[in-house]
Design a protein around this motif. Structure first.
Motif, short mmCIF file in Angstrom:
data_model
loop_
_atom_site.label_atom_id
_atom_site.label_comp_id
_atom_site.label_asym_id
_atom_site.label_seq_id
_atom_site.Cartn_x
_atom_site.Cartn_y
_atom_site.Cartn_z
N GLU A 161 0.85 -1.33 0.15
CA GLU A 161 0.22 -0.07 0.00
C GLU A 161 0.78 1.28 0.08
OE1 GLU A 161 -3.02 0.51 -0.65
OE2 GLU A 161 -3.81 -1.65 0.04
N PHE A 171 -5.58 1.52 -0.37
CA PHE A 171 -6.49 0.90 0.63
C PHE A 171 -7.27 -0.22 0.07
CE2 PHE A 171 -9.45 0.92 4.64
CZ PHE A 171 -8.38 0.64 5.53
N GLU A 173 -7.17 -4.17 -2.09
CA GLU A 173 -6.72 -5.28 -2.25
C GLU A 173 -6.22 -5.20 -3.82
OE1 GLU A 173 -8.63 -8.80 -1.14
OE2 GLU A 173 -9.19 -7.94 0.71
C1 FAD Z 1 -9.53 -2.38 8.41
C2 FAD Z 1 -8.96 -2.52 6.95
C3 FAD Z 1 -10.07 -2.72 5.96
C4 FAD Z 1 -9.99 -3.17 4.58
N1 FAD Z 1 -10.88 -3.11 3.84
C5 FAD Z 1 -10.74 -3.33 2.55
C6 FAD Z 1 -11.50 -3.66 1.89
O1 FAD Z 1 -12.85 -3.57 2.12
N2 FAD Z 1 -11.50 -3.83 0.27
C7 FAD Z 1 -10.15 -4.01 0.07
O2 FAD Z 1 -9.99 -4.06 -1.30
N3 FAD Z 1 -9.17 -3.56 0.67
C8 FAD Z 1 -9.28 -3.44 2.05
N4 FAD Z 1 -8.19 -3.15 2.87
C9 FAD Z 1 -7.07 -2.98 2.42
C10 FAD Z 1 -6.37 -4.44 2.28
O3 FAD Z 1 -6.77 -5.51 3.29
C11 FAD Z 1 -4.73 -4.31 1.84
O4 FAD Z 1 -4.58 -3.51 0.86
C12 FAD Z 1 -4.12 -5.66 1.54
O5 FAD Z 1 -4.25 -6.64 2.55
C13 FAD Z 1 -2.61 -5.34 1.39
O6 FAD Z 1 -2.20 -6.44 1.01
P1 FAD Z 1 -0.45 -6.70 1.14
O7 FAD Z 1 -0.22 -8.21 0.51
O8 FAD Z 1 0.37 -5.55 0.58
O9 FAD Z 1 -0.21 -6.54 2.65
P2 FAD Z 1 -0.65 -7.31 4.06
O10 FAD Z 1 -1.96 -8.10 3.69
O11 FAD Z 1 -0.68 -6.44 5.15
O12 FAD Z 1 0.32 -8.21 4.07
C14 FAD Z 1 1.79 -8.12 4.65
C15 FAD Z 1 2.26 -9.39 5.18
O13 FAD Z 1 3.56 -9.45 5.43
C16 FAD Z 1 3.79 -9.93 6.80
N5 FAD Z 1 5.04 -9.18 7.19
C17 FAD Z 1 5.32 -7.99 7.75
N6 FAD Z 1 6.41 -7.86 8.34
C18 FAD Z 1 6.85 -9.07 8.11
C19 FAD Z 1 8.37 -9.59 8.17
N7 FAD Z 1 9.49 -8.75 8.50
N8 FAD Z 1 8.66 -10.56 7.91
C20 FAD Z 1 7.79 -11.66 7.54
N9 FAD Z 1 6.50 -11.08 7.28
C21 FAD Z 1 6.13 -10.06 7.66
C22 FAD Z 1 2.58 -9.49 7.59
O14 FAD Z 1 2.33 -10.34 8.75
C23 FAD Z 1 1.54 -9.83 6.70
O15 FAD Z 1 0.94 -10.96 6.58
C24 FAD Z 1 -8.71 -2.97 4.30
C25 FAD Z 1 -7.43 -2.90 5.30
C26 FAD Z 1 -7.74 -2.47 6.52
C27 FAD Z 1 -6.57 -2.54 7.47
#
Ligand code: FAD
Length: 217
Positions: A161, A171, A173
């Motif tokens: 993000e 914000f 997915e």
């Molecule tokens: C409250 C909330 C509501 C949301 N609602 C929506 C919605 O309705 N629709 C939508 O499209 N999006 C929504 N989102 C946004 C969406 O969830 C995120 O944009 C998406 O999950 C981000 O994906 P990502 O893989 O980049 O990161 P994440 O899903 O955050 O994955 C990152 C991963 O890395 C891991 N990690 C971190 N540091 C380390 C490390 N040092 N070593 C190993 N692993 C590590 C974490 O544990 C995590 O599992 C919402 C987010 C929130 C917080």
């Protein structure tokens, strides 16, 4: 601040369905209101619940229900529990939720008649404070966030993000996954033209006209 509530039956879920007239999974955000989204211009809604289609988790048992909720302004005080949301226990958050639901309950009867039954059905209600949840909406300069593929990079990319992706909505997915796709396509030599097209609603006359109409409605 958010909470995840798990119950061992569907009493609360059925009450929410009755009050909001939304079946689970029908509206992503069931704000505490008899319409799914509180109209703009209304007083701030302090609390919101998300009632997914059940079962939400693959390991969830058929009798169990899981809902999620949150308070947008964690330092404001509850209406039914005289405490800042941030200081509430999971049980108090549920009490606040029941109070809010009772306010908009169209009847007959009121959810409060079933309060004890609902409280007894709780497996747990776990609060989670997310101090950085809205950090991605902060104002930024173009240079504050890295591009997915930094200049001259041969084996490093940024995903998630906090990367700069023109015309993507943060914000979501969609934007997070897209950053990973861009990285993978780049290093695997797949042409970027194969990415799902990025709609340019800012240049789409129909969308702009619709948005304008909505703004002045
Ligand atoms: C409250 C909330 C509501 C949301 N609602 C929506 C919605 O309705 N629709 C939508 O499209 N999006 C929504 N989102 C946004 C969406 O969830 C995120 O944009 C998406 O999950 C981000 O994906 P990502 O893989 O980049 O990161 P994440 O899903 O955050 O994955 C990152 C991963 O890395 C891991 N990690 C971190 N540091 C380390 C490390 N040092 N070593 C190993 N692993 C590590 C974490 O544990 C995590 O599992 C919402 C987010 C929130 C917080």
């Amino acid at each position: 601040i958010s909470f995840t509530l798990t119950t061992k039956d569907h009493i609360l879920l059925n009450e929410i369905t009755r009050i909001t007239t939304q079946v689970p999974g029908n509206a992503l955000n069931s704000f505490i209101s008899t319409t799914p989204i509180t109209p703009m211009g209304n007083k701030d809604v302090n609390m919101s619940i998300v009632v997914h289609h059940q079962p939400h988790f693959t390991t969830q048992k058929a009798n169990e229900a899981v809902i999620w909720g949150y308070f947008l302004y964690p330092r404001r005080k509850g209406e039914f529990v005289d405490k800042q949301y941030i200081k509430m226990t999971g049980k108090e958050m549920l009490e606040e939720l029941l109070g809010q639901l009772s306010k908009v309950d169209p009847g007959p009867g009121n959810i409060m008649d079933k309060k004890q039954e609902i409280m007894d059905s709780v497996i747990n209600c776990i609060p989670a404070y997310m101090p950085y949840a809205s950090a991605l909406f902060n104002n930024r300069a173009k240079t504050d966030r890295p591009k997915v593929i930094p200049e001259h990079s041969t084996n490093l990319a940024f995903t998630g993000e906090f990367v700069e992706q023109p015309y993507q909505m943060v914000f979501t997915e969609q934007s997070a996954v897209r950053s990973g796709e861009i990285a993978a396509y780049h290093f695997a030599g797949v042409p970027m033209a194969k990415l799902v097209k990025n709609p340019r609603y800012d240049k789409d006359i129909k969308t702009l006209a619709k948005a304008t109409r909505k703004m002045f409605k």
